[in-house]
Scaffold this motif. Sequence first.
Motif, PDB file in Angstrom:
ATOM      1  N   ARG A  88       0.842  -1.196   0.000  1.00 12.93           N
ATOM      2  CA  ARG A  88       0.000   0.000   0.000  1.00 12.93           C
ATOM      3  C   ARG A  88       0.878   1.247   0.000  1.00 12.93           C
ATOM      4  NH1 ARG A  88      -2.464   0.647   4.725  1.00 12.93           N
ATOM      5  NH2 ARG A  88      -4.067   1.840   3.686  1.00 12.93           N
ATOM      6  N   LEU A 144      -7.670   3.390  13.265  1.00 16.27           N
ATOM      7  CA  LEU A 144      -6.465   4.029  13.827  1.00 16.27           C
ATOM      8  C   LEU A 144      -5.225   3.441  13.178  1.00 16.27           C
ATOM      9  CD1 LEU A 144      -7.455   4.204  17.623  1.00 16.27           C
ATOM     10  CD2 LEU A 144      -7.428   6.073  15.948  1.00 16.27           C
ATOM     11  N   GLY A 145      -5.289   3.297  11.836  1.00 15.26           N
ATOM     12  CA  GLY A 145      -4.101   2.855  11.099  1.00 15.26           C
ATOM     13  C   GLY A 145      -3.180   4.049  10.913  1.00 15.26           C
ATOM     14  N   LEU A 147      -3.203   6.432   8.901  1.00  9.70           N
ATOM     15  CA  LEU A 147      -3.875   7.715   8.671  1.00  9.70           C
ATOM     16  C   LEU A 147      -4.761   8.101   9.850  1.00  9.70           C
ATOM     17  CD1 LEU A 147      -4.717   7.321   4.883  1.00  9.70           C
ATOM     18  CD2 LEU A 147      -2.736   8.370   5.980  1.00  9.70           C
ATOM     19  N   ARG A 167      -9.582  -2.342  15.432  1.00  8.87           N
ATOM     20  CA  ARG A 167      -9.945  -3.746  15.647  1.00  8.87           C
ATOM     21  C   ARG A 167      -9.187  -4.285  16.861  1.00  8.87           C
ATOM     22  NH1 ARG A 167      -7.849  -8.248  13.976  1.00  8.87           N
ATOM     23  NH2 ARG A 167      -6.198  -7.072  12.951  1.00  8.87           N
ATOM     24  N   THR A 168      -7.893  -3.917  16.952  1.00 12.75           N
ATOM     25  CA  THR A 168      -7.068  -4.378  18.073  1.00 12.75           C
ATOM     26  C   THR A 168      -6.745  -3.183  18.979  1.00 12.75           C
ATOM     27  OG1 THR A 168      -5.098  -4.027  16.710  1.00 12.75           O
ATOM     28  CG2 THR A 168      -6.028  -6.237  16.693  1.00 12.75           C
ATOM     29  N   LYS A 170      -5.190  -0.109  21.060  1.00 11.78           N
ATOM     30  CA  LYS A 170      -4.162   0.888  20.726  1.00 11.78           C
ATOM     31  C   LYS A 170      -3.997   1.834  21.917  1.00 11.78           C
ATOM     32  CE  LYS A 170      -3.740   0.204  16.120  1.00 11.78           C
ATOM     33  NZ  LYS A 170      -4.081  -1.198  16.254  1.00 11.78           N
ATOM     34  N   LEU A 197     -12.099   6.423   8.708  1.00 11.26           N
ATOM     35  CA  LEU A 197     -10.811   6.070   8.087  1.00 11.26           C
ATOM     36  C   LEU A 197     -10.587   4.565   8.195  1.00 11.26           C
ATOM     37  CD1 LEU A 197      -8.713   9.164   9.019  1.00 11.26           C
ATOM     38  CD2 LEU A 197      -8.750   8.109   6.758  1.00 11.26           C
ATOM     39  N   LEU A 198     -11.678   3.825   7.941  1.00 10.51           N
ATOM     40  CA  LEU A 198     -11.600   2.372   7.960  1.00 10.51           C
ATOM     41  C   LEU A 198     -11.314   1.867   6.546  1.00 10.51           C
ATOM     42  CD1 LEU A 198     -14.759   1.659  10.136  1.00 10.51           C
ATOM     43  CD2 LEU A 198     -12.390   1.145  10.801  1.00 10.51           C
ATOM     44  N   VAL A 225     -13.595   9.850   4.551  1.00 10.11           N
ATOM     45  CA  VAL A 225     -12.391   9.892   3.733  1.00 10.11           C
ATOM     46  C   VAL A 225     -11.805   8.484   3.587  1.00 10.11           C
ATOM     47  CG1 VAL A 225     -11.612  12.274   3.974  1.00 10.11           C
ATOM     48  CG2 VAL A 225     -11.244  10.689   5.857  1.00 10.11           C
ATOM     49  N   ARG A 227     -13.554   4.756   2.642  1.00  7.52           N
ATOM     50  CA  ARG A 227     -14.020   4.169   1.387  1.00  7.52           C
ATOM     51  C   ARG A 227     -15.541   4.315   1.305  1.00  7.52           C
ATOM     52  NH1 ARG A 227     -10.135   5.025  -0.758  1.00  7.52           N
ATOM     53  NH2 ARG A 227      -8.583   3.674  -1.681  1.00  7.52           N
ATOM     54  N   ASP A 251     -15.599  12.461   0.489  1.00  5.18           N
ATOM     55  CA  ASP A 251     -14.476  12.531  -0.461  1.00  5.18           C
ATOM     56  C   ASP A 251     -14.417  11.304  -1.364  1.00  5.18           C
ATOM     57  OD1 ASP A 251     -11.984  13.814  -1.386  1.00  5.18           O
ATOM     58  OD2 ASP A 251     -11.017  12.046  -0.535  1.00  5.18           O
ATOM     59  N   SER A 278      -6.226  12.848   0.183  1.00  3.79           N
ATOM     60  CA  SER A 278      -4.792  12.615   0.342  1.00  3.79           C
ATOM     61  C   SER A 278      -4.207  11.855  -0.832  1.00  3.79           C
ATOM     62  CB  SER A 278      -4.526  11.843   1.634  1.00  3.79           C
ATOM     63  OG  SER A 278      -3.141  11.677   1.782  1.00  3.79           O
ATOM     64  N   TYR A 312      -7.185  -5.893   4.524  1.00 10.14           N
ATOM     65  CA  TYR A 312      -6.638  -4.533   4.506  1.00 10.14           C
ATOM     66  C   TYR A 312      -5.158  -4.545   4.831  1.00 10.14           C
ATOM     67  CZ  TYR A 312      -7.207  -4.405   9.689  1.00 10.14           C
ATOM     68  OH  TYR A 312      -7.168  -4.657  11.043  1.00 10.14           O
TER      69      TYR A 312
HETATM   70  P1  NAP Z   1      -4.776   0.950   7.714  1.00  9.40           P
HETATM   71  O1  NAP Z   1      -3.384   1.358   8.114  1.00  9.40           O
HETATM   72  O2  NAP Z   1      -4.980  -0.343   7.032  1.00  9.40           O
HETATM   73  O3  NAP Z   1      -5.668   1.017   9.049  1.00  9.40           O
HETATM   74  C1  NAP Z   1      -6.970   0.558   9.108  1.00  9.40           C
HETATM   75  C2  NAP Z   1      -7.507   0.775  10.510  1.00  9.40           C
HETATM   76  O4  NAP Z   1      -8.849   0.313  10.554  1.00  9.40           O
HETATM   77  C3  NAP Z   1      -6.720   0.006  11.570  1.00  9.40           C
HETATM   78  O5  NAP Z   1      -6.616   0.749  12.754  1.00  9.40           O
HETATM   79  C4  NAP Z   1      -7.629  -1.228  11.814  1.00  9.40           C
HETATM   80  O6  NAP Z   1      -7.518  -1.794  13.100  1.00  9.40           O
HETATM   81  C5  NAP Z   1      -8.992  -0.603  11.649  1.00  9.40           C
HETATM   82  N1  NAP Z   1     -10.002  -1.615  11.331  1.00  9.40           N
HETATM   83  C6  NAP Z   1     -10.061  -2.462  10.270  1.00  9.40           C
HETATM   84  N2  NAP Z   1     -11.142  -3.254  10.339  1.00  9.40           N
HETATM   85  C7  NAP Z   1     -11.793  -2.896  11.480  1.00  9.40           C
HETATM   86  C8  NAP Z   1     -12.957  -3.357  12.126  1.00  9.40           C
HETATM   87  N3  NAP Z   1     -13.713  -4.343  11.600  1.00  9.40           N
HETATM   88  N4  NAP Z   1     -13.311  -2.787  13.285  1.00  9.40           N
HETATM   89  C9  NAP Z   1     -12.566  -1.796  13.839  1.00  9.40           C
HETATM   90  N5  NAP Z   1     -11.441  -1.310  13.280  1.00  9.40           N
HETATM   91  C10 NAP Z   1     -11.067  -1.858  12.114  1.00  9.40           C
HETATM   92  O7  NAP Z   1      -5.441   2.080   6.780  1.00  9.40           O
HETATM   93  P2  NAP Z   1      -4.938   3.575   6.498  1.00  9.40           P
HETATM   94  O8  NAP Z   1      -3.705   3.568   5.684  1.00  9.40           O
HETATM   95  O9  NAP Z   1      -4.923   4.315   7.766  1.00  9.40           O
HETATM   96  O10 NAP Z   1      -6.132   4.079   5.550  1.00  9.40           O
HETATM   97  C11 NAP Z   1      -7.442   4.237   6.061  1.00  9.40           C
HETATM   98  C12 NAP Z   1      -8.466   4.428   4.936  1.00  9.40           C
HETATM   99  O11 NAP Z   1      -8.205   5.634   4.224  1.00  9.40           O
HETATM  100  C13 NAP Z   1      -8.473   3.328   3.882  1.00  9.40           C
HETATM  101  O12 NAP Z   1      -9.800   3.009   3.577  1.00  9.40           O
HETATM  102  C14 NAP Z   1      -7.834   3.997   2.676  1.00  9.40           C
HETATM  103  O13 NAP Z   1      -8.244   3.402   1.468  1.00  9.40           O
HETATM  104  C15 NAP Z   1      -8.362   5.412   2.837  1.00  9.40           C
HETATM  105  N6  NAP Z   1      -7.613   6.437   2.110  1.00  9.40           N
HETATM  106  C16 NAP Z   1      -8.320   7.426   1.495  1.00  9.40           C
HETATM  107  C17 NAP Z   1      -7.660   8.432   0.814  1.00  9.40           C
HETATM  108  C18 NAP Z   1      -8.413   9.563   0.188  1.00  9.40           C
HETATM  109  O14 NAP Z   1      -7.805  10.373  -0.531  1.00  9.40           O
HETATM  110  N7  NAP Z   1      -9.688   9.701   0.457  1.00  9.40           N
HETATM  111  C19 NAP Z   1      -6.250   8.431   0.759  1.00  9.40           C
HETATM  112  C20 NAP Z   1      -5.560   7.430   1.407  1.00  9.40           C
HETATM  113  C21 NAP Z   1      -6.248   6.429   2.094  1.00  9.40           C
HETATM  114  P3  NAP Z   1      -6.137  -2.449  13.608  1.00  9.40           P
HETATM  115  O15 NAP Z   1      -5.180  -1.274  13.797  1.00  9.40           O
HETATM  116  O16 NAP Z   1      -6.492  -3.079  14.881  1.00  9.40           O
HETATM  117  O17 NAP Z   1      -5.684  -3.382  12.535  1.00  9.40           O
END
Ligand code: NAP
Length: 312
Positions: A88, A144-145, A147, A167-168, A170, A197-198, A225, A227, A251, A278, A312
């Motif tokens: 990613r 809380l990934g 972003l 999910r886990t 933090k 931001l999931l 922001v 999906r 967005d 972003s 993810y």
């Molecule tokens: P990431 O690092 O994969 O983090 C995902 C977060 O969501 C993690 O904290 C994860 O928990 C949590 N999560 C996943 N499934 C869950 C569930 N069932 N219940 C509770 N929490 C859950 O993602 P990222 O890089 O931060 O990106 C976040 C989103 O932004 C993505 O959808 C990405 O596509 C989008 N995005 C959008 C743009 C835009 O321009 N609009 C740009 C970039 C990214 P854990 O930490 O416990 O694993």
Amino acid sequence: MLLLVNSGGPAAVSEWQDHFAECMPELTVRGWDDPEVDDARVDFVLVWEPTAGRIARMTSLRIVFSAAAGVDHIVSDLSVPAHLPIVRMLTPETTERMSDYVMAACFGIVREFPALHEAQRQRRWNDDLIGIRSSETTVAVLGLGGLGAACAQRLAINGFQVRGWSRTPKTLSGVACFDGDAALDTLLADAHIAVNLLPDTPQTRKMIDAAFLAKLSACASIVNVGRAPQVVLDDVLAALDAGRLRSAWLDVFDKEPLDTGSRLWSHPRVIVTPHVASLPSRRARARQVAQALRDWLKGKPLQHVYDRTLGY
Ligand code: NAP
């Protein structure tokens, strides 16, 4: 080493080549449509919406770099071999731009910018629109990934009351962290703003629906922001029209570009932005890929690899 790029179309190829020449001159960079490229000799790809079936034909391919943070545009092609790592795109610029957007949206909400703009459009001097204070505003950040954590912390530093959900478990300074489905009600209770931001997974799809919105404070706002599939737009519009939701900042959309006929464009309490929350520069992305390749060539594990089991 040969990298094939499919991002920005043929017009962007020379720019990609210039950026890679600067940060990794030993890499040969070619465009996706270059007729002289032999697919069997491609080592790496950097792609946005790659042509279905083509990655599977690249028999020497070792890494797929996504040109964006999401990888849904790659994994929707079921022929992409499961053994290939998909990386990613998460650069420092991605984090900065996303948190700038989320800060702008949250300040826009507390200062009532959608209502002020509508009043201006109607030439109405509405000095009741004084907004609310950031220090009295609770923001629930879903995800809380890389972003979500950055956004939650910037909001906290700027004085908002911040809750975060993952999910886990933090720990983030200044952020009340919750995890798992059982904590969702506590996360949302009386929150004034929900920031999504999931990632898009079966568990998160259609999560932001009427029941979700009803758990927020009366007259809350949402910022999506993450999906599009996570939000039930009909429920959001119904809540806006019923006055239960103050505003929606959107967005990402199921179909991009958004149809010109969509109601969202002209809704006075909806802010539509064209998936620009972003998108890091090509230079930042080339540098990120070059650094990842240098580390990988030294035997270090790849970072930000898509987990097929988690989705993810
Ligand atoms: P990431 O690092 O994969 O983090 C995902 C977060 O969501 C993690 O904290 C994860 O928990 C949590 N999560 C996943 N499934 C869950 C569930 N069932 N219940 C509770 N929490 C859950 O993602 P990222 O890089 O931060 O990106 C976040 C989103 O932004 C993505 O959808 C990405 O596509 C989008 N995005 C959008 C743009 C835009 O321009 N609009 C740009 C970039 C990214 P854990 O930490 O416990 O694993």
